[in-house]
Design an enzyme around this catalytic site. Structure first.
Site, PDB file in Angstrom:
ATOM      1  N   ASP A 117       0.880  -1.172   0.000  1.00 52.38           N
ATOM      2  CA  ASP A 117       0.000   0.000   0.000  1.00 52.38           C
ATOM      3  C   ASP A 117       0.915   1.218   0.000  1.00 52.38           C
ATOM      4  OD1 ASP A 117      -1.933   1.883   0.341  1.00 52.38           O
ATOM      5  OD2 ASP A 117      -2.415   1.334   2.425  1.00 52.38           O
ATOM      6  N   ASP A 122      -4.783   3.265   2.100  1.00 50.05           N
ATOM      7  CA  ASP A 122      -6.164   2.840   2.310  1.00 50.05           C
ATOM      8  C   ASP A 122      -6.233   1.350   2.632  1.00 50.05           C
ATOM      9  OD1 ASP A 122      -5.335   1.885  -0.087  1.00 50.05           O
ATOM     10  OD2 ASP A 122      -7.018   2.624  -1.271  1.00 50.05           O
ATOM     11  N   ASP A 126      -1.105  -0.763  -4.276  1.00 51.17           N
ATOM     12  CA  ASP A 126      -1.311   0.126  -5.430  1.00 51.17           C
ATOM     13  C   ASP A 126      -0.040   0.250  -6.278  1.00 51.17           C
ATOM     14  OD1 ASP A 126       0.307   1.865  -3.944  1.00 51.17           O
ATOM     15  OD2 ASP A 126      -1.437   2.745  -2.954  1.00 51.17           O
ATOM     16  N   ASP A 195      -1.822  -8.594 -17.253  1.00 56.21           N
ATOM     17  CA  ASP A 195      -2.825  -9.647 -17.363  1.00 56.21           C
ATOM     18  C   ASP A 195      -3.838  -9.195 -18.410  1.00 56.21           C
ATOM     19  OD1 ASP A 195      -4.348 -11.991 -16.377  1.00 56.21           O
ATOM     20  OD2 ASP A 195      -3.134 -11.651 -14.584  1.00 56.21           O
ATOM     21  N   ASP A 296      -5.429 -14.557 -19.563  1.00 55.81           N
ATOM     22  CA  ASP A 296      -6.236 -15.257 -18.573  1.00 55.81           C
ATOM     23  C   ASP A 296      -7.176 -16.281 -19.217  1.00 55.81           C
ATOM     24  OD1 ASP A 296      -7.198 -15.173 -15.698  1.00 55.81           O
ATOM     25  OD2 ASP A 296      -9.077 -14.782 -16.737  1.00 55.81           O
ATOM     26  N   GLU A 354      -2.672 -18.623 -19.944  1.00 57.26           N
ATOM     27  CA  GLU A 354      -3.112 -19.474 -18.831  1.00 57.26           C
ATOM     28  C   GLU A 354      -4.112 -20.448 -19.427  1.00 57.26           C
ATOM     29  OE1 GLU A 354      -5.440 -19.555 -14.616  1.00 57.26           O
ATOM     30  OE2 GLU A 354      -6.225 -18.613 -16.412  1.00 57.26           O
ATOM     31  N   HIS A 425      -1.667 -16.613  -7.831  1.00 57.65           N
ATOM     32  CA  HIS A 425      -2.759 -16.090  -6.993  1.00 57.65           C
ATOM     33  C   HIS A 425      -3.960 -17.037  -6.947  1.00 57.65           C
ATOM     34  CE1 HIS A 425      -3.733 -15.347 -11.085  1.00 57.65           C
ATOM     35  NE2 HIS A 425      -4.970 -15.066 -10.747  1.00 57.65           N
ATOM     36  N   ASP A 426      -3.891 -18.174  -7.652  1.00 56.36           N
ATOM     37  CA  ASP A 426      -5.022 -19.111  -7.676  1.00 56.36           C
ATOM     38  C   ASP A 426      -4.754 -20.356  -6.854  1.00 56.36           C
ATOM     39  OD1 ASP A 426      -6.584 -17.576  -9.350  1.00 56.36           O
ATOM     40  OD2 ASP A 426      -5.828 -18.510 -11.181  1.00 56.36           O
TER      41      ASP A 426
HETATM   42  O1  TEU Z   1      -8.152 -18.563 -13.683  1.00 56.51           O
HETATM   43  C1  TEU Z   1      -8.702 -19.519 -14.511  1.00 56.51           C
HETATM   44  C2  TEU Z   1      -8.886 -20.876 -13.936  1.00 56.51           C
HETATM   45  O2  TEU Z   1      -9.457 -21.730 -14.569  1.00 56.51           O
HETATM   46  C3  TEU Z   1      -8.443 -21.258 -12.584  1.00 56.51           C
HETATM   47  O3  TEU Z   1      -7.175 -21.207 -12.276  1.00 56.51           O
HETATM   48  C4  TEU Z   1      -9.401 -20.731 -11.571  1.00 56.51           C
HETATM   49  O4  TEU Z   1      -8.990 -19.660 -10.847  1.00 56.51           O
HETATM   50  C5  TEU Z   1      -9.754 -21.753 -10.572  1.00 56.51           C
HETATM   51  O5  TEU Z   1      -8.760 -22.619 -10.392  1.00 56.51           O
HETATM   52  C6  TEU Z   1     -11.050 -22.393 -11.004  1.00 56.51           C
HETATM   53  O6  TEU Z   1     -11.369 -23.437 -10.198  1.00 56.51           O
HETATM   54  C7  TEU Z   1      -8.106 -17.253 -14.119  1.00 56.51           C
HETATM   55  C8  TEU Z   1      -7.506 -16.351 -13.048  1.00 56.51           C
HETATM   56  O7  TEU Z   1      -6.188 -16.723 -12.803  1.00 56.51           O
HETATM   57  C9  TEU Z   1      -8.370 -16.390 -11.836  1.00 56.51           C
HETATM   58  O8  TEU Z   1      -7.844 -15.639 -10.778  1.00 56.51           O
HETATM   59  C10 TEU Z   1      -9.724 -15.858 -12.210  1.00 56.51           C
HETATM   60  O9  TEU Z   1     -10.604 -15.982 -11.134  1.00 56.51           O
HETATM   61  C11 TEU Z   1     -10.294 -16.589 -13.413  1.00 56.51           C
HETATM   62  O10 TEU Z   1      -9.372 -16.754 -14.467  1.00 56.51           O
HETATM   63  C12 TEU Z   1     -11.421 -15.801 -13.987  1.00 56.51           C
HETATM   64  O11 TEU Z   1     -10.918 -14.651 -14.583  1.00 56.51           O
END
Ligand code: TEU
Length: 653
Positions: A117, A122, A126, A195, A296, A354, A425-426
């Protein structure tokens, strides 16, 4: 297999597995079936098995009925390319590998909301915050950053629901901050990839608002909007975030498709106007100095015509129904090629897709340098041990990863490059998936760093991975922010009737583990912000943070620094082939990269080295590893060491 007249032979239930295996999609689907049943990936090529007919296999696989067979055959027969495309690749190989900055680069992913931040305090990360950390990243050895979405968004999925592609999200700053960030990176010799979320837009995007409210506007056909009664959605597809993939709009009396949350509406890529608008938007960002994109969920952009119902058995297998109709759609290659020729190639831009659900052969087709689609893709097959899904509570077995890398290394040639990654992040933190024992934390973090930076491919480090951040101590659903976790929790609660079971699954697989705020110091809120962050978790920052690790020469952070520097100084880690040694020894993973030998113990027990290795040790000089001393015949828990090969070696097996 080709017939005499050059046409491809149709795959039927009487086809033998080996014939199916020669088709890229057939190959990858057979692998997926193997993964589901915890077989090794190459099960279908084993003697005898390879000669079995498809119908014989399905007869033993309970639960996969005729409908499954038909879906499988439809998919396989719909692909026009065959594995013999490899010839293209092999022809090129003799000319040596093409050099590219993105093969040499170490890429660092930033999830802006949780990074720093900066200016406005906030509690939300950022762009200004990122700018203040550019020197930190440069010193770490990072060549390029990938920013998770920073476009204007209502944040139903933290920016993966874009409302306006042209604007920066208010909480993150404005276009001046963006220019400062691009310049700051370029001045330091670093690059920026953004992204690109174009499988869908937010329902608040103006295209969708026109589409929904103005049936006669050109935007109606930008999405999948279907008239119909409230009781029957147009098909049986599920959203991968839980519930139906269709949202009903009472006022307008229409359904609209969303593979992700109901605020992320799928764009209709079959409409050339959609493609043109998207391409113009991409080119505008490239003209602003962006060096490439992470695309994505990009393999989802081409949907099967007429959106047929999904197969229930496949739905069971995947965790949601319908995916076979869009994960590798009929025009995917064409659309990627169009993006590449109209946007990426003219700007010399890098692209990493991805691609959830794609296997090795499909990935090869998409990334073959002769086909002009994408440079590299993120594959998902290594993220869970065989037979497991992300929300299963289990311990990941690193032998699974080794097996995956062995197969890919064998088949990926010089015209493809792998994306190497453990975290993003997933996903939960990888070290926590492997072992929750705190004694293993540092060892494991360094072992994973070694694998990431010494195997062949482009390494991606996710923020916090470089200090060994671990999963968070969430105590209830009140601690959870993520839209996917919330949807999956509801679904599991309905299915099991048990809050405890549903929460255990969330605790194992929640994306929030990776989305907690970055741990910069032992100050309040981990130095992320001076006010309460948007997402407050635990006090792990007291024992794991950047400041302390910068001062400790033995820290995970300094280990990353040393490894990145070693990689930079030695092209062997970039362009040399990877030669796997003693492949069949369980828990043991070792390989040669040019003049280096890397040796790892994949388990938490001490193991004895394969007999042939100690004899060769006299030819090896330790560079460094995650233990400071050496044991000639044994490898301690999760031990990883890099050696320089000082004498001509012949065999290490
Ligand atoms: O993710 C796509 C995706 O299919 C996965 O990795 C998903 O987040 C999850 O595993 C489904 O079960 C991309 C992005 O990385 C993710 O953060 C987004 O939420 C998603 O697309 C939608 O934009």
């Amino acid at each position: 297999m080709k017939l005499k007249d050059g046409k491809k032979r149709k795959i039927t239930s009487k086809s033998r597995l080996i014939e199916i295996y020669r088709n890229p999609l057939g190959h990858d689907l057979l692998c997926k079936v193997g993964i589901y049943f915890r077989k090794d990936r190459r099960w279908a090529t084993r003697p005898f098995v390879r000669l079995l007919k498809l119908e014989a296999i399905l007869a033993v696989a309970k639960g996969f009925g005729n409908e499954f067979l038909e879906t499988l055959l439809r998919l396989i027969n719909s692909t026009s390319t065959s594995i013999s495309d490899k010839k293209l690749t092999q022809a090129n190989e003799s000319e040596g590998e093409a050099r590219a900055w993105w093969k040499e680069a170490v890429i660092y992913q930033i999830y802006p909301r949780s990074f720093v931040d900066g200016r406005d305090e906030d509690g939300i990360g950022d762009l200004h915050g990122i700018i203040t950390k550019l020197d930190y990243l440069k010193e770490l050895g990072i060549d390029c950053i990938w920013l998770s979405p920073i476009y204007d968004s209502p944040n139903a999925d933290n920016g993966y629901d874009v409302r306006n592609y042209e604007q920066i999200m208010k909480e993150y700053g404005d276009s001046n901050d963006f220019v400062e960030l691009v310049n700051g990176l370029h001045e330091r010799g670093m690059k920026l990839i953004m992204d690109l979320v174009v499988n869908h837009t937010s329902d608040e995007h103006e295209w969708f608002q026109h589409a929904l409210n103005e049936p006669d506007s050109k935007y109606r056909n930008y999405y999948f909007i279907r008239e119909g009664s409230k009781d029957t959605p147009p098909n049986n597809w599920d959203s991968c975030f839980g519930g139906s993939a269709w949202n009903y709009y009472e006022k307008q009396g229409v359904w609209a498709l969303h593979v992700f949350s109901k605020k992320q509406m799928d764009l209709n890529w079959d409409n050339p106007d959609v493609r043109e608008d998207v391409e113009n938007m991409i080119n505008r960002w490239l003209e602003r100095g962006v060096d490439g994109f992470r695309l994505d969920a990009v393999n989802l952009i081409s949907k099967m015509e007429d959106l047929p119902d999904g197969n229930k058995a496949i739905g069971q297998f995947m965790g949601y129904c319908g995916a076979e109709n869009y994960f590798y759609g009929p025009h995917l290659h064409d659309y990627l090629n169009e993006l590449s020729t109209k946007c990426f190639i003219p700007h010399g831009a890098f692209s990493v897709g991805e691609t959830p659900g794609l296997g090795m052969e499909m990935s090869k087709l998409i990334t073959d340098m002769n086909r002009d689609e994408l440079n590299i893709v993120f594959n998902f097959d290594h993220l869970e041990s065989g037979g497991h899904l992300r929300f299963d509570d289990y311990e990941y077995n690193l032998n699974w990863y080794k097996d995956y890398m062995c197969e890919w290394s064998e088949h990926y040639c010089n015209t493809h490059q792998m994306a190497l990654y453990f975290e993003n992040h997933d996903n939960p933190r990888m070290i926590s998936k492997i072992s929750r024992n705190p004694e293993h934390r540092t060892l494991l973090a360094k072992l994973l760093a070694t694998l990431l930076l010494t195997q062949k491919g482009t390494p991606f480090i996710y923020q916090g991975e470089e200090i060994g951040m671990a999963n968070k101590k969430f105590s209830s659903m009140d601690d959870i922010e993520d839209v996917e976790s919330k949807g999956v929790y509801e679904k599991l609660l309905k299915e099991t009737g048990s809050e405890k079971k549903a929460f255990a699954a969330i605790l194992a697989g929640s994306r929030d583990h990776g989305r907690s705020t970055m741990q910069w110091s032992s100050a309040a809120y981990g130095g992320f912000s001076i006010v309460k962050p948007w997402f407050e978790t635990d006090d792990d920052y007291l024992i794991c943070n950047v400041d302390d690790q910068l001062r400790d020469s033995d820290s995970v952070l300094n280990y990353y620094k040393k490894l990145i520097a070693l990689r930079r100084e030695n092209e062997d880690f970039i362009y040399s082939d990877i030669k796997i040694v003693n492949e069949h020894v369980y828990n043991y993973y070792s390989y040669i990269r040019g003049g280096f030998f890397i040796e790892c113990n994949l388990c938490q027990r001490t193991i004895v080295k394969p007999k042939s290795v100690p004899k060769k040790m006299m030819n090896l000089v330790k560079v460094f590893g995650n233990y400071n001393d050496n044991e000639p015949t044994r490898l301690r828990p999760y031990e990883a060491t890099i050696y320089r090969i000082v004498k001509e070696h012949e065999h290490y097996e």
